[in-house]
Write a protein that holds these residues in place. Structure first.
Motif, PDB file in Angstrom:
ATOM      1  N   TRP A 167       8.660  -5.818  11.373  1.00 49.57           N
ATOM      2  CA  TRP A 167       8.175  -6.965  12.150  1.00 49.57           C
ATOM      3  C   TRP A 167       8.390  -8.226  11.318  1.00 49.57           C
ATOM      4  O   TRP A 167       7.739  -8.406  10.302  1.00 49.57           O
ATOM      5  N   LYS A 168       9.273  -9.075  11.767  1.00 50.10           N
ATOM      6  CA  LYS A 168       9.542 -10.337  11.082  1.00 50.10           C
ATOM      7  C   LYS A 168       8.655 -11.433  11.673  1.00 50.10           C
ATOM      8  O   LYS A 168       8.458 -11.499  12.875  1.00 50.10           O
ATOM      9  N   ASP A 169       8.139 -12.280  10.809  1.00 44.22           N
ATOM     10  CA  ASP A 169       7.303 -13.412  11.228  1.00 44.22           C
ATOM     11  C   ASP A 169       6.108 -12.957  12.080  1.00 44.22           C
ATOM     12  O   ASP A 169       5.816 -13.511  13.142  1.00 44.22           O
ATOM     13  N   PHE A 170       5.421 -11.948  11.587  1.00 44.90           N
ATOM     14  CA  PHE A 170       4.233 -11.463  12.281  1.00 44.90           C
ATOM     15  C   PHE A 170       3.117 -12.501  12.170  1.00 44.90           C
ATOM     16  O   PHE A 170       2.816 -13.012  11.095  1.00 44.90           O
ATOM     17  N   TYR A 214       7.151  -4.587   6.264  1.00 49.14           N
ATOM     18  CA  TYR A 214       8.151  -3.581   5.921  1.00 49.14           C
ATOM     19  C   TYR A 214       7.457  -2.221   5.776  1.00 49.14           C
ATOM     20  O   TYR A 214       6.372  -2.129   5.209  1.00 49.14           O
ATOM     21  N   ILE A 215       8.087  -1.161   6.269  1.00 44.97           N
ATOM     22  CA  ILE A 215       7.605   0.201   6.050  1.00 44.97           C
ATOM     23  C   ILE A 215       8.795   1.043   5.604  1.00 44.97           C
ATOM     24  O   ILE A 215       9.848   1.030   6.257  1.00 44.97           O
ATOM     25  N   TYR A 242       0.852  -1.182   0.000  1.00 47.53           N
ATOM     26  CA  TYR A 242       0.000   0.000   0.000  1.00 47.53           C
ATOM     27  C   TYR A 242       0.893   1.238   0.000  1.00 47.53           C
ATOM     28  O   TYR A 242       1.954   1.254   0.647  1.00 47.53           O
ATOM     29  N   TYR A 243       0.434   2.269  -0.714  1.00 47.92           N
ATOM     30  CA  TYR A 243       1.211   3.500  -0.833  1.00 47.92           C
ATOM     31  C   TYR A 243       0.349   4.689  -0.436  1.00 47.92           C
ATOM     32  O   TYR A 243      -0.793   4.812  -0.878  1.00 47.92           O
ATOM     33  N   LEU A 282       3.693  -5.803   2.899  1.00 44.59           N
ATOM     34  CA  LEU A 282       3.435  -7.044   3.628  1.00 44.59           C
ATOM     35  C   LEU A 282       3.922  -8.185   2.753  1.00 44.59           C
ATOM     36  O   LEU A 282       3.439  -8.382   1.641  1.00 44.59           O
ATOM     37  N   PHE A 283       4.879  -8.965   3.268  1.00 42.15           N
ATOM     38  CA  PHE A 283       5.627  -9.912   2.439  1.00 42.15           C
ATOM     39  C   PHE A 283       5.564 -11.315   3.022  1.00 42.15           C
ATOM     40  O   PHE A 283       5.880 -11.525   4.202  1.00 42.15           O
TER      41      PHE A 283
END
Length: 808
Positions: A553-556, A546-547, A508-509, A585-586
């Motif tokens: 936040w890894k492994d959310f 990612y932001i 999202y942007y 979001l990856f």
């Protein structure tokens, strides 16, 4: 084994109970015969019946005909996959005098508890399928007694502990599945002794550490699913000696280094998926001999170099995903014209040059986002039903490139050139996957219900925000989801009822933002994976946040933070220096893939908002939109104004009455120290299927009681106050107060209540075991225990009960 004779006389209480148990066991055994007069092994009969009783299962009329276990489909040519639950028997032992159970299937029936000890008595089992249940605890080491086992499925359960090394003694195993469980510790080296193994499924199993060297012996393997674990070290070279492999999945682990060059020996592969390898670099040369590949996913592996020309000979290839690597060079035209290819994901690489002039018509999904491509668009980009994502490149939109693709692509090129240096906004908010909503704090969350797909983007007409998606689920593609659940831990329940989904990368942007510090709020709720004590609740959704390109936040895991069907919000402090915010979001291969359905994985989000932490100097209105609308208001006619005023008064009166009613309802509960949870009448109406008479459990002086199932999976008993009941408000509140204040393991639990107008209901836990007298005397034997006092004193609380209740 002969059973003791049945004497028609009354025995002492304890002897009578023991006798009943032995008689039941004997009855189950002697009935386990088939038409050929072959008898089921008594221990096996007792084991099957004991497990079915514990799991509250009943045999269908397809087998166990007239109480004969080995009968019907259990002994004919019908395959066991065609009935469930079920057994298969072989009755050729002891010259046709004995039947042994050779297969047991209890699949996706939500049986719960530990794996029963009795299973060790089924020593002739060759096929055991307990998949998709809610089994807990460790795999018992006594499983070693099942030495004839060939097919073992324990996948999608809640089993835990370390894998027992005794599994390595089941030397005839051909297929083993223990994925989607809660195991811990390493893979036992003893599994390397299973040289006949052709299938091994342990994705999302919870195991960790390196793959044991003994696995080099598993050269008969054809299918290996090993994604979403914590496997470490390098992928062993000996995997290249598993030359019979057809399917190999190594996604979402902690592997490091390069993909072994020995993989070039795996020429029979048709499905290869490896992702998220760190601290290394690989080329694509090892793929040279894999001419039968239909699915190739090498995502986020630091793969470098250019795409080799031999890819043009992969005529069976349908899905190719090489995204998030370091591939360079131009886009080879042969890659877009492979005979069967339908989906091509090459995003987040370093490809340069122009788009190929030609493309095969079957190729419908193309992700080329975040490369360094430029030039003119070929004619095929306007092909009907084509999805192509070109966000984050160097295209100039204009001239021949104008109006060919959805609007906004010019603003979504590299560095987001639109309004760069001339911002107009200081905030934005999006209701992901839903309609426009004004929240409790008066934030307007804009509509985001545009149809997205595996390679798409969308920008609003105001240019305030945009969204980009890349990723193709393996099955059941979904990019939006919704729920009618009422979220109790937020004032904005409606905001959490819709969500965006992605099978890979969702961005999202916020665009045209004034530079400065912002607070970004991300809001989530898991509305796909939920339930209580069911295999459908065992899924795990894990992704990275990612932001501005930074891993926040890894492994959310939403469920890990708040559980399912509960709202969760997280604020992030973000600096905007180039007039945009990017929220990424990856999916990094983590989480389960297939629970509760195929393709359930990847990012999910309900709402996004960003607000400046400074006093903005911009109007926050789209260009051309005037803030002052007094002229428009003044133009409204007097008649319309009067009608509007009347409507407002009527609506205000309606809400005032509802508020008064709500206050009245709240007053009923204010005097209770432990205030219960309040259900809506609509929730209980849905749970009981509109109080369907089929769900009626009984009726007393208060009113009828109905069985129901809540949205979260809990089975409840709903007690409804009838109009004819003489119990008034005070008695209703008194019952709530009493049950809420008293908590005991032997008392039924009160989950909550409902008070809406004249409707009053109580919601209790549902107890399905009926009454104690039915449990003790409902076997059908009459007279023997009549008039006998039965003492039940169990465990450390026995003496307490004996002293407190001396009159028992």
């Amino acid at each position: 084994m002969a059973a003791p004779p049945f004497h028609q006389r009354c025995a002492p209480p304890i002897q009578a109970l023991l006798f009943l148990l032995s008689a039941v066991a004997f009855g189950l055994t002697v009935r386990a015969q088939n038409g050929t007069n072959a008898t089921v092994d008594p221990l096996e009969a007792i084991a099957i019946n004991s497990m079915f009783q514990r799991w509250k299962l009943s045999a269908s009329n397809q087998w166990n005909i007239s109480g004969q276990l080995c009968s019907g489909v259990a002994i004919d040519a019908t395959e066991i996959v065609n009935f469930n639950p079920g057994i298969k028997c072989t009755c050729s032992f002891d010259n046709g005098a004995t039947c042994h159970v050779t297969a047991l299937r209890v699949y996706a029936l939500d049986v719960a508890g530990p794996i029963p000890d009795e299973i060790r008595n089924l020593t002739y089992l060759t096929d055991l399928n307990l998949g998709q249940n809610y089994l807990t605890g460790p795999i018992p080491a006594t499983i070693v007694s099942l030495t004839r086992m060939q097919y073992l499925n324990l996948g999608i359960n809640a089993l835990s502990g370390e894998l027992p090394k005794e599994l390595g003694l089941l030397s005839d195993l051909r297929s083993i599945a223990f994925g989607t469980n809660n195991f811990s510790g390493p893979l036992p080296p003893e599994l390397g002794n299973l040289s006949r193994l052709t299938q091994m499924y342990f994705d999302s199993a919870g195991v960790s550490g390196p793959i044991p060297p003994s696995f080099a012996n598993l050269t008969s393997l054809e299918r290996v699913w090993a994604s979403d674990n914590d496997l470490t070290g390098q992928i062993p070279d000996f995997v290249g000696n598993w030359t019979k492999l057809l399917v190999l999945r190594f996604q979402g682990n902690s592997f490091q280094g390069s993909i072994p060059s020995s993989f070039s020996n795996l020429s029979s592969l048709n499905d290869l998926r490896i992702s998220d390898i760190s601290n290394g670099s690989s080329s694509l040369d090892f793929l040279r001999n894999m001419r039968t590949l239909a699915t190739l996913v090498l995502r986020n592996n630091n793969v470098s170099g250019s795409i080799p020309s031999f890819f043009g000979q992969f005529n069976s290839l349908q899905l190719l995903d090489l995204s998030f690597n370091n591939l360079t060079g131009g886009l080879p035209e042969f890659l877009f014209n492979i005979g069967g290819i339908t989906s091509l994901f090459l995003g987040s690489n370093k490809f340069t040059g122009v788009l190929p002039a030609q493309k095969i018509s079957k190729l419908q999904n193309i992700d080329l986002s975040y490369n360094e491509l430029s030039g003119s668009f070929p004619s095929w980009v306007s092909q009907q039903n084509l999805q192509i994502n070109l966000v984050g490149n160097n295209f100039t939109i204009g001239g021949s490139n104008q109006s060919v693709l959805p609007s906004g692509l010019d603003c979504l090129q590299r560095n987001f050139p639109c309004r760069r240096g001339s911002p107009v906004y200081s905030r934005f908010a999006v209701n992901c996957g839903g309609t426009q909503i004004r929240s409790f704090d008066q934030t307007v969350y804009e509509m985001d219900n545009e149809t997205l797909g595996p390679a798409t983007y969308y920008m609003t007409s105001t240019g305030r925000w945009a969204v980009s998606n890349a990723g193709l689920p393996s099955d059941n593609p979904q990019y939006r989801t919704s729920s009618l659940y009422q979220f109790t831990n937020t004032m904005d329940s409606e905001l959490f009822q819709t969500a965006r989904l992605s099978a890979g990368s969702l961005r999202y942007y916020g665009l045209g933002l004034e530079n400065g510090n912002y607070t970004v709020k991300l809001q989530f709720a898991e509305i796909v994976i939920f339930g209580n004590m069911t295999w459908k609740s065992l899924g795990r959704r894990v992704f990275d946040i990612y932001i501005q390109g930074n891993l926040e936040w890894k492994d959310f895991d939403i469920q890990k933070e708040v559980g399912s069907l509960r709202a969760f919000a997280k604020d992030f402090k973000v600096q905007v220096s180039e007039n945009y915010i990017e929220i990424h979001l990856f999916w990094a291969g983590k989480g389960t893939c297939c629970v509760p359905s195929q393709g359930t994985y990847g990012p999910l989000i309900q709402a996004i908002s960003a607000t400046s932490d400074f006093i903005p100097s911009v109007t926050n209105n789209p260009p051309g939109q005037k803030k002052d609308r007094t002229g428009l208001i003044a133009g409204i006619s007097v008649a319309v104004g009067a009608a509007s005023l009347f409507s407002i008064l009527a609506i205000s009166y309606f809400f005032w009455r509802r508020k008064m009613q709500k206050n009245f309802e709240d007053e009923e509960l204010l005097g209770i120290d432990t205030r219960p949870y309040t259900f809506s009448y609509g929730e209980l109406k849905t749970a009981t299927d509109d109080f369907n008479p089929v769900n009626k459990l009984g009726e007393g002086g208060f009113g009828p009681v109905f069985k129901g199932t809540l949205v979260d999976g809990r089975v409840v008993a709903v007690k409804q106050l009838s109009v004819a009941s003489h119990q008034g408000k005070s008695q209703f509140v008194a019952e709530i107060a009493t049950i809420s204040a008293v908590q005991h393991r032997n008392l039924v639990k009160l989950f909550g209540c409902c008070i809406e107008g004249k409707k009053r209901l109580l919601v209790y836990e549902y107890l399905e075991n009926k009454s104690l007298d039915q449990v003790l005397f409902g076997i059908g034997i009459t007279g023997c225990l009549k008039g006998v006092k039965v003492y039940i004193l169990i465990g450390q609380h026995a003496m307490t009960y004996a002293w407190e209740w001396p009159g028992v």
